[in-house]
Write a protein that holds these residues in place. Sequence first.
Motif, PDB file in Angstrom:
ATOM      1  N   LEU A 565     -44.832   0.369  65.509  1.00  0.00           N
ATOM      2  CA  LEU A 565     -44.459   0.772  64.153  1.00  0.00           C
ATOM      3  C   LEU A 565     -44.285  -0.475  63.299  1.00  0.00           C
ATOM      4  CD1 LEU A 565     -43.643   3.191  62.309  1.00  0.00           C
ATOM      5  CD2 LEU A 565     -41.269   2.714  62.940  1.00  0.00           C
ATOM      6  N   GLY A 582     -45.911   4.819  59.272  1.00  0.00           N
ATOM      7  CA  GLY A 582     -45.791   5.751  60.389  1.00  0.00           C
ATOM      8  C   GLY A 582     -47.064   6.498  60.730  1.00  0.00           C
ATOM      9  N   LEU A 592     -39.453  11.766  56.768  1.00  0.00           N
ATOM     10  CA  LEU A 592     -38.942  10.467  57.212  1.00  0.00           C
ATOM     11  C   LEU A 592     -38.208   9.765  56.073  1.00  0.00           C
ATOM     12  CD1 LEU A 592     -38.839   8.428  59.548  1.00  0.00           C
ATOM     13  CD2 LEU A 592     -40.972   7.448  58.679  1.00  0.00           C
ATOM     14  N   PHE A 632     -34.117   4.172  63.355  1.00  0.00           N
ATOM     15  CA  PHE A 632     -35.103   5.051  63.977  1.00  0.00           C
ATOM     16  C   PHE A 632     -34.596   5.682  65.275  1.00  0.00           C
ATOM     17  CE2 PHE A 632     -37.455   2.295  61.189  1.00  0.00           C
ATOM     18  CZ  PHE A 632     -38.324   3.171  60.561  1.00  0.00           C
ATOM     19  N   ASP A 633     -33.305   5.888  65.367  1.00  0.00           N
ATOM     20  CA  ASP A 633     -32.717   6.622  66.491  1.00  0.00           C
ATOM     21  C   ASP A 633     -33.047   8.100  66.290  1.00  0.00           C
ATOM     22  OD1 ASP A 633     -30.875   8.252  67.986  1.00  0.00           O
ATOM     23  OD2 ASP A 633     -29.681   6.457  68.348  1.00  0.00           O
ATOM     24  N   LEU A 634     -33.918   8.668  67.139  1.00  0.00           N
ATOM     25  CA  LEU A 634     -34.420  10.038  66.939  1.00  0.00           C
ATOM     26  C   LEU A 634     -33.295  11.063  66.951  1.00  0.00           C
ATOM     27  CD1 LEU A 634     -36.961  11.746  66.533  1.00  0.00           C
ATOM     28  CD2 LEU A 634     -37.111  12.006  69.008  1.00  0.00           C
ATOM     29  N   LEU A 717     -42.981  13.540  63.620  1.00  0.00           N
ATOM     30  CA  LEU A 717     -42.025  12.436  63.722  1.00  0.00           C
ATOM     31  C   LEU A 717     -41.655  12.185  65.175  1.00  0.00           C
ATOM     32  CD1 LEU A 717     -39.564  12.881  60.723  1.00  0.00           C
ATOM     33  CD2 LEU A 717     -41.563  11.411  60.922  1.00  0.00           C
ATOM     34  N   ARG A 718     -41.465  13.267  65.934  1.00  0.00           N
ATOM     35  CA  ARG A 718     -41.187  13.101  67.367  1.00  0.00           C
ATOM     36  C   ARG A 718     -42.341  12.370  68.038  1.00  0.00           C
ATOM     37  NH1 ARG A 718     -39.340  18.704  67.363  1.00  0.00           N
ATOM     38  NH2 ARG A 718     -37.071  18.798  67.506  1.00  0.00           N
ATOM     39  N   CYS A 721     -42.230   8.674  67.150  1.00  0.00           N
ATOM     40  CA  CYS A 721     -41.187   7.948  67.875  1.00  0.00           C
ATOM     41  C   CYS A 721     -41.552   7.784  69.349  1.00  0.00           C
ATOM     42  CB  CYS A 721     -39.847   8.671  67.723  1.00  0.00           C
ATOM     43  SG  CYS A 721     -39.160   8.601  66.052  1.00  0.00           S
ATOM     44  N   GLY A 726     -39.767   2.477  70.464  1.00  0.00           N
ATOM     45  CA  GLY A 726     -38.888   1.351  70.129  1.00  0.00           C
ATOM     46  C   GLY A 726     -39.618   0.062  69.797  1.00  0.00           C
ATOM     47  N   ILE A 728     -41.021  -1.908  67.384  1.00  0.00           N
ATOM     48  CA  ILE A 728     -41.035  -2.014  65.924  1.00  0.00           C
ATOM     49  C   ILE A 728     -41.361  -3.443  65.521  1.00  0.00           C
ATOM     50  CG2 ILE A 728     -39.664  -1.786  63.815  1.00  0.00           C
ATOM     51  CD1 ILE A 728     -38.048   0.377  65.215  1.00  0.00           C
TER      52      ILE A 728
END
Length: 779
Positions: A565, A582, A592, A632-634, A717-718, A721, A726, A728
């Motif tokens: 990302l 994204g 988002l 970005f903690d789902l 979005l799921r 992610c 993670g 990034i």
Amino acid sequence: MLERAGAPATVLIAPTGGGKTLAGFLPTLAELARGGHGGLHTLYVSPLKALASDIKRNLLVPIEEAGLPIRVEDRTGDTPSSRKRRQRADPPHILLTTPESLALLTSYEDAPRMFAGLQRVVVDEIHALAESKRGDQLMLALARLQQICPGLRRVGLSATVEDPAAIARFLAKHPDPCEIVQADPGPNPDIAMLACDQAPPWSGGGAAYAIPAVLEQVKRHKTTLIFHNTRAQAEIFFHNLWLANEEALPIGIHHGSLDRGQREKVEQAMVRGDLRAIVCTGSLDLGIDWGDVDLVIQIGAPKNVKRLVQRIGRANHRYNAPSKALLVPANRFEVVECVAALEAVKAHDLDGDGRGDGPRDVLCQHILIAACAGPFEADALYAEMTSAGPYAGLTRAGFDACLQFCATGGYALRAYDQWQRLMQRPDGLWQLRDPRSAVRIRQNIGTIQDTDTLKVKWRGRGGAPLGEIEEGFAASLTPGDTFLIGGQIVRYAGLRELVVEVTRDPGRKPKIATFNGTKFATSTQLSQRILRMFQSGDWGALPAHTAEWLRLQSAVSRLPEPGRLLVETFPQDGRQQMVVYGFAGRNAQQTLGLLLTKRMEELGLAPMGFVSTDYATLIWGLDAVTDPAPLFDLDRLEAGLDDWLAGNAVMKRTFRASATIAGLIERQVGGQRKTGRQATMSSDILYDTLLKYDPDHLLMQITREEAMRGLIDFDRLREMCARVGGRIDHVALDRVTPLAAPLFLEPGRVPVRGSAEERLLQEEITKLMDDSGLAQITV
């Protein structure tokens, strides 16, 4: 023959013009030619009324030439009531219809008699139906027919299927097998980017820069279909094309908001070959044979490879004749997307996302349809429903919850008589509590949700209809305002009896009607292909200006990568900017933006607003983001989504659609359609009541499910992610980057009301006090 012994269902995948429709009907014609079959033999179901009419015309030619005593009729919403009554009493051998009309037929008490001799069901353009609730409704109707006719055979036809096994599971009676027959795909299409003298703009969706080049292509071909992704864009392009049409070439426009009479005139002119070009939308996507169409032009990125292939197939609608198509990107980024789509078409790499289990609002409607047909046993109806592919995984508890909802309206509504619709008899069978309610249920059958629209008619010219515009747009008009409809500039004269009256006004710059056409999002597969193209460094297929743009981005910052990302931060216009690439599609990127700004507010980062495209979200605020990872903690994002959704207009709009399909809200009462305002008021009151007193009500559960996979698109979005995991890449810069620059020109900016407003207000007060010499005064 299509059907072999032991294969009660068959999916035939063949290229456009390959004769799949005739192949689907050959067994029927052969059996009927032998005679001895009275009543309905074959049912043909299509997603479009116009397609059913086209198939009828094509079927009658060989039947009449062979002198076969075969009756073929169509039945849609446009069929006169007298003919509908006769068809139930004396059905033809072949009936051509739509999912909604078939569902209505199964709701009558005499359905077992009408369908008693049915041998075959042909579902045309099955890929299009499998993507919507109309397909779920159709499969439930076929499950009902299979109970009446256990030997019923099913045939699905399509030219564009990315996952044949999934379509087979969708069509077949669960758990029966379904045979898949794939024909030779034929020659690759002749498809390319349209060469234009002018480079596309940095943003926008109109492609006005390409008008001269498009008009030149129209002159070189017999008939050209010019596809657009939205109705408003089609109107604008048609208007500009007509202004540039100095040779007065016959050009028409066709989309779903135009009056049916106008659409039919355009269709008839196309069949006769009277038009050189037709500006259109998805209303002409599917397999109608439009004669001499020899070129398709797609304006704007197609967003979906499968849709592009379908549209390309409208040109040279003949077997082994390559379809000719040209793509016209509307802006600089769409150049990349168009090239990626071209490569996918050439690689026969279709896209498509699975829809999951069948939605429960359609299930509730089917329970009411079954009750209209007569008393039913719950166990038998559950077994019938789970034989439909989309509902094979339906649990008994899930079915019982829908049944109880249909019977009582649910816990919070059980005290109201209007929602007490079913009752259980002493013998255990379920039936309508009031048989007279069957009429109202039948009036509201269907899954297509009408937009809140008003008819548009000429004033003082006999009230000739032009089409429809949305109520919200109509409410913004004052007498004298102008707008485009059907390619004409009209002046708003007034509203009379819920009809917008207009007069001609050819000499003024118009407003644009906000047609509520489908808003397409770039598919997951196409987005991944774009990311791979970025990293390949092989940009020879891109125009020089676009390749140079990407090289500059790579030098200044970096290009987004698959599995990672990219987040850029930089100052611009006196604000701190953050861009999140994204590539999750417009709806998901919009969501988002909502969730990230909410999270930033919680962390004290003072966001002020955001804007989204298919590939990125730009957020601006007062404070710089130094570490984007915690944003970005789902789990935290989803928790924030729940809080945001509860009181949001998106949920109310979704609730209204699901409640209408499930039968809680009626759009037709006594044959009269409610206005959009009436329907909205009643649905909003119901939503607020359930949210307060019964938040776990079945309709509230359905609403959240629908919002998550539709308007919100949280699954994307799921997926993003999960794909990123993670990883990034945060690039902090001192100025805007080439890839971010177009985002500053993007419309649809969403302001965020929060701490930033308070800080700016405090700063302004402090400045005023400093300027006035009052800063040393303390209170």
